[in-house]
Motif scaffolding. Structure first.
Motif: not given
Length: 471
Positions: A151-152, A238-239
């Motif tokens: 996810s990152d 990372r968002d």
């Protein structure tokens, strides 16, 4: 045309030496025989006629023997050379195939002696290399899948700040496909700066950057080799936009709750003190104070109830008791409920009849709760002589329920936040309410498998609508 294999490699074989020696020996023998015969033939004939004849016979015999040997031994030597070179040529093919990445080819192992052992060893080497390459390929594909499923975002640099690793999430996050030159300059600067800082300080460095309204947290760590020397850096992206928004929402929620609770408590306290100290002598004024205190307590009670209701809706996942309901009848019930308030405020509250009855899946009490919130909200902002219209229709396989108000307008900048907790369109609005009603309505509609929307425009028109599953 396929090139013919040279089994008899003259340049690298002892056969060449054998043929050359034999040829020279034959030529010398012939030359000596001819020379001696021409120069000393008469002398030999006269002096040693018998010896000459013997020598000539010997030379002739030797010459004939060598010719016979050449004819007989030559093919045998060629056959033996081909027989010895054949397995070596075959192993050469295997070695060439391995160098080109083909490890499936194998050499014959039915040879005797060292050549057979060499073939077995070569085949074993090919099998081990094939297994090793396959294992590395599988591990590489697995690592690639793992990196792309993260996810990152991930980015790897060598010591020269050249990209040697990049996953799909990074490309998607920053909308790049080939290299970092596609990024905007300020983002590039932050990335290179944090990477160099991690190398210089030999520890993990943290930085943040902004990209198209997104907040990105960057964590950069140095990569070390087996001898503990730094050979590059790896960066994780990372968002944290949503996390920052949620944190801000939490702070706003606490601040808003504190404010909404403090306002009625402050008002009650300000009225109780003069009553307690006997400063209010007039009975009518005292009763007015009591009425204000009661209203503030009721306001506080509604706020607490709304908070509990919203918290309960958001924390529980069990569905409501669903039935088939007649949407039109619910609208008429709401009209009767708000009839007196409409007369007091001089506002028209009408129900727009649909051609056919509309039956939807939902909870009659919860649908009524949503309509009560929407209609009450419309009355708060509607102007005198305006019209509030309740309607329902069948559209795209869904039941659409609407509350249309012709007396108010919501600005475009307020529309995205209208269903947020404690959000008020008119910050100076003095009507009762803490800005929780529409948040509760949204949660209820979502729990009955629907969606709620708002549109505002035209000539001071605002329309709240939600959809339900048809029966």
């Amino acid at each position: 045309m396929k090139e013919k294999e040279q089994y008899l490699n003259i340049k690298s074989s002892y056969v060449k030496i054998i043929f050359i020696v034999m040829l020279i020996f034959i030529l010398i023998s012939i030359g000596l025989t001819i020379t001696l015969n021409s120069l000393y033939g008469e002398y030999i004939k006269e002096k040693i006629k018998i010896a000459n004849q013997i020598i000539f016979g010997v030379n002739t015999g030797v010459l004939c023997s060598m010719l016979v040997t050449l004819v007989v031994v030559g093919p045998a030597v060629l056959f033996a050379s081909k027989k010895m070179a054949s397995p070596l040529v075959e192993m050469k093919k295997v070695a060439i195939a391995m160098s080109e990445g083909d490890f499936s080819i194998r050499a014959k192992e039915n040879y005797s002696g060292e050549i057979g052992q060499l073939a077995v060893t070569l085949n074993k080497l090919a099998a081990e290399l094939s297994n090793t390459i396959n294992s590395l390929t599988i591990e590489g594909d697995l690592l690639k899948q793992i990196l792309n499923s993260m996810s990152d975002g991930l980015l790897g640099f060598d010591l020269n700040q050249k990209v040697n690793l990049k996953n799909f999430t990074f490309e998607e996050m920053f909308e790049v496909k080939t290299n970092l030159e596609e990024l905007q300059n300020d983002v590039q600067e932050v990335i290179y700066k944090v990477s160099l800082s991690a190398i210089e300080n030999q520890k993990t460095e943290i930085a943040t950057c902004s990209f198209k309204e997104k907040s990105i947290l960057i964590s950069c760590s140095p990569i070390r080799s087996e001898d503990n020397s730094i050979i590059g850096t790896v960066l994780l992206f990372r968002d944290v936009t949503e996390a920052i928004r949620l944190e801000q929402t939490r702070r706003d929620y606490v601040a808003n709750v504190s404010h909404e609770l403090r306002s009625p408590l402050t008002a009650v306290k300000g009225l109780i003190i003069p009553l307690k100290e006997g400063m209010v002598k007039d009975e009518d004024k005292r009763n007015h104070f009591y009425e204000v205190i009661y209203n503030e307590v009721e306001r506080l009670n509604r706020l607490v109830n709304d908070l509990f209701e919203l918290s309960r809706l958001q924390s529980r996942n069990e569905p409501f008791d669903m039935q088939v309901v007649d949407v039109t009848n619910i609208l008429y019930d709401q009209q009767d409920k708000f009839e007196m308030l409409a007369e007091e405020k001089n506002i028209k509250l009408i129900v727009k009849n649909s051609k056919d009855p509309i039956y939807a899946k939902g909870n009659i009490d919860r649908i009524g709760q949503v309509l009560t919130i929407l209609i009450d909200n419309a009355f708060k902002f509607a102007k005198v002589s305006s019209t509030i219209t309740l309607s329902s229709k069948n559209e795209n396989g869904r039941a659409i329920v609407s509350v249309h108000n012709t007396g108010s307008l919501i600005k475009n900048e307020d529309l995205p936040f209208i269903f947020d907790r404690f959000y008020k369109v008119d910050k100076a609005h003095k009507e009762e309410g803490a800005g929780l009603g529409l948040s509760i309505a949204k949660e209820v509609v979502m729990r009955i498998n629907g969606n709620i929307h708002v549109k505002s425009g035209g000539k001071n028109e605002t329309c709240f609508s939600f959809d339900l599953e048809l029966d």
